[in-house]
Design an enzyme around this catalytic site. Sequence first.
Site, short mmCIF file in Angstrom:
data_model
loop_
_atom_site.label_atom_id
_atom_site.label_comp_id
_atom_site.label_asym_id
_atom_site.label_seq_id
_atom_site.Cartn_x
_atom_site.Cartn_y
_atom_site.Cartn_z
N LYS A 72 0.80 -1.23 0.00
CA LYS A 72 0.00 0.00 0.00
C LYS A 72 0.84 1.28 0.00
CE LYS A 72 -4.29 -1.68 2.09
NZ LYS A 72 -5.30 -1.41 3.14
N GLY A 253 -16.27 -4.68 11.27
CA GLY A 253 -15.50 -4.27 10.10
C GLY A 253 -16.04 -4.75 8.77
#
EC number: 1.1.1.25
Length: 288
Positions: A72, A253
Amino acid sequence: MPLITGKTKLLGVIGDPVEHSLSPVMHNAVIDHLNLNYIYVPFAVKPEDLRTAIAGLEAIGVVGFNLTIPHKQTIIPLLSTISETAQLVGAVNTVWRTETGWSGTNTDVHGFLAPLKRLNLPWSQVSPVILGNGGAARAVVVGCYEMGCRQISVVGRTKEKLDHFYQSWQNTPIQEALRVYLWEDLPQLVSKTQLLINTTPLGMSPHIDQSPVDLTVMKKLQPGAIAYDLIYTPNPTLFLKEAQQQGAIIIDGLEMLAQQGALALSIWIKQSVPVEIMSQSLRDYLNL
């Protein structure tokens, strides 16, 4: 699964490891639902192979892709442009093709915010407490700031890492709103907060019998406060179970995962995406 032809367009996720990713499950469920001629596949790419892999994805005409650990941050120098959100977070999880090369953004912020925005609270008066100071915490900090929270507290276990986390927001408007605390400060913080967010992996398998917050501390949480766990399996986590016992509103989540995925897919296919199909595909796959 749709029929794959010579006209099928390619999407995917790259990571190392990538075999546990749920992205192919939810993206292909929506692709099938919308009857699109796309396929979404996982690509295992080692850190040292990232540059070569990105060139390969470009060469074979991939429309766009997601990134997961450990790519990322390291993807950023390989992109022609990144969004302001991705710059603030310091991480990119969604990339798409443009005329000038690859562009990137971070859809985790949108995913995190989606279930909170439905609550219609006066967010400028909410002072969130964020557990953990890793990569996931960065997206949460940006989300809380974008929502209008004026004071954002981040709790970590080591002073050095907390100091580094705080300094990493230099030259951004976020630093003024940010406060960092060590774990021993948690009882006082929990008793005052209206929004408690877990960004740590504590509570995931194999540690499903653990919570980042001791029960004695959780008992200080105000009834009606929000407890939000970025973990989506087990569902609910011990953190959320114990928060609910104190009268908290709980958010897991799973919706964050579905919402960030829906935004990514909408960028690639240039049309709206039914988030509920993504959510249901995940619940079915995880037997929730």
